[in-house]
Scaffold this active site. Structure first.
Site, mmCIF file in Angstrom:
data_model
loop_
_atom_site.group_PDB
_atom_site.id
_atom_site.type_symbol
_atom_site.label_atom_id
_atom_site.label_comp_id
_atom_site.label_asym_id
_atom_site.label_seq_id
_atom_site.Cartn_x
_atom_site.Cartn_y
_atom_site.Cartn_z
ATOM 1 N N ASP A 19 10.679 72.488 7.004
ATOM 2 C CA ASP A 19 12.062 72.928 7.121
ATOM 3 C C ASP A 19 12.954 72.119 6.176
ATOM 4 O O ASP A 19 12.616 70.976 5.823
ATOM 5 C CB ASP A 19 12.559 72.745 8.556
ATOM 6 C CG ASP A 19 11.891 73.693 9.534
ATOM 7 O OD1 ASP A 19 11.477 74.788 9.102
ATOM 8 O OD2 ASP A 19 11.774 73.344 10.728
ATOM 9 N N ASP A 36 16.949 71.656 16.579
ATOM 10 C CA ASP A 36 17.129 70.542 15.655
ATOM 11 C C ASP A 36 18.609 70.464 15.281
ATOM 12 O O ASP A 36 19.468 70.997 15.987
ATOM 13 C CB ASP A 36 16.202 70.671 14.442
ATOM 14 C CG ASP A 36 16.521 71.885 13.559
ATOM 15 O OD1 ASP A 36 17.507 72.612 13.855
ATOM 16 O OD2 ASP A 36 15.801 72.113 12.573
ATOM 17 N N ARG A 89 9.758 71.098 16.433
ATOM 18 C CA ARG A 89 11.038 71.394 17.092
ATOM 19 C C ARG A 89 10.808 71.884 18.528
ATOM 20 O O ARG A 89 11.535 71.515 19.447
ATOM 21 C CB ARG A 89 11.819 72.444 16.293
ATOM 22 C CG ARG A 89 12.428 71.900 15.018
ATOM 23 C CD ARG A 89 13.207 72.970 14.296
ATOM 24 N NE ARG A 89 12.349 73.964 13.681
ATOM 25 C CZ ARG A 89 12.615 75.265 13.612
ATOM 26 N NH1 ARG A 89 13.722 75.738 14.173
ATOM 27 N NH2 ARG A 89 11.797 76.093 13.008
#
Length: 233
Positions: A53, A95, A187
């Site tokens: 990410d 997140d 996450r």
């Protein structure tokens, strides 16, 4: 790390330390452009073996040339991550991409509770991916649906957590190291970890340390890698 044009064509695996706020595709595109310019390729296959990410940093495997044929094998390898969970609050994306939506008091949570929660996630577990993910539902990516206010219903999947170490010295922040199988969402692990404490949690930092036998210690920064290829021009 100096390659001939033939060596690039035959295939190379580049170990890159992905910088913060870059997508994995940003890195691929930047390196593809640099390689084509440095070696005079009109076309060159470049791909990555496992997405990170934008808010994550660490090891990104970049396959070049014929090495792109091994991407599926590389993606299947176990991975090691380090990072930080924040206990006491959740976010829709699990997140820092989205704002906090719920908060809880962390009074009464002990180090024993933290360790007991971590122990629950060792081994084969069922995990639901975050709705802010690239998984497609009805031909549309889940995160696109989520950003439009929809709530995609994603199915749980089994993943393997080989090892899960936690350190609560900076509580309510909890540092961790996890070794896991392909397809594990850290996450989601953060979110589920909070739930196991009858509380909430979200991921505030993530760094990939290893993919199979490949380590971040052997990786180059993106800037350094680009600098090397520019010298090839």
């Amino acid at each position: 790390m100096i390659y001939s044009k033939t060596e690039i064509e035959e295939g190379q695996l580049l170990l890159i330390d992905k910088p913060l706020n870059w997508t994995s595709f940003d890195v691929v595109n930047k390196l593809r452009y640099a390689l084509r310019k440095a070696y005079g390729f009109k076309k060159l296959k470049v791909g990555h073996a496992g997405t990170l990410d934008p808010l994550a940093t660490g090891l990104l495997l970049i396959a070049v040339g014929r090495k792109t044929k091994t991407i599926n094998d590389l993606m299947g390898m176990d991975k090691v991550y380090t990072g930080t969970f924040k206990i006491g609050a959740t976010t829709p994306s699990y997140d820092l991409e989205t704002e906090v939506d719920q908060q809880w008091s962390t009074d009464g949570i002990s180090e024993v509770d933290i360790q007991s929660a971590a122990d629950k996630f060792k081994g084969l577990i069922d995990q639901v991916p975050p709705i802010f993910s690239a998984i497609k539902q009805g031909g549309k990516k889940a995160y696109e649906m989520a950003r439009e206010g929809e709530k995609p219903e994603l199915k749980s999947r089994q993943v393997m957590i080989h090892d899960f170490k936690v350190d609560a010295k900076s509580f309510p922040e909890v540092d961790f190291e996890v070794k896991c199988s392909k397809g594990t969402y850290i996450r989601s692990l953060a979110h589920d970890f909070g739930a196991a404490l009858n509380n909430g949690a979200h991921l505030t930092a993530l760094h990939r340390e290893a993919i199979g036998p490949y380590s971040i210690e052997d990786a180059l920064s993106l800037d350094r890698c680009l600098e090397i290829f520019q010298k090839e021009e």
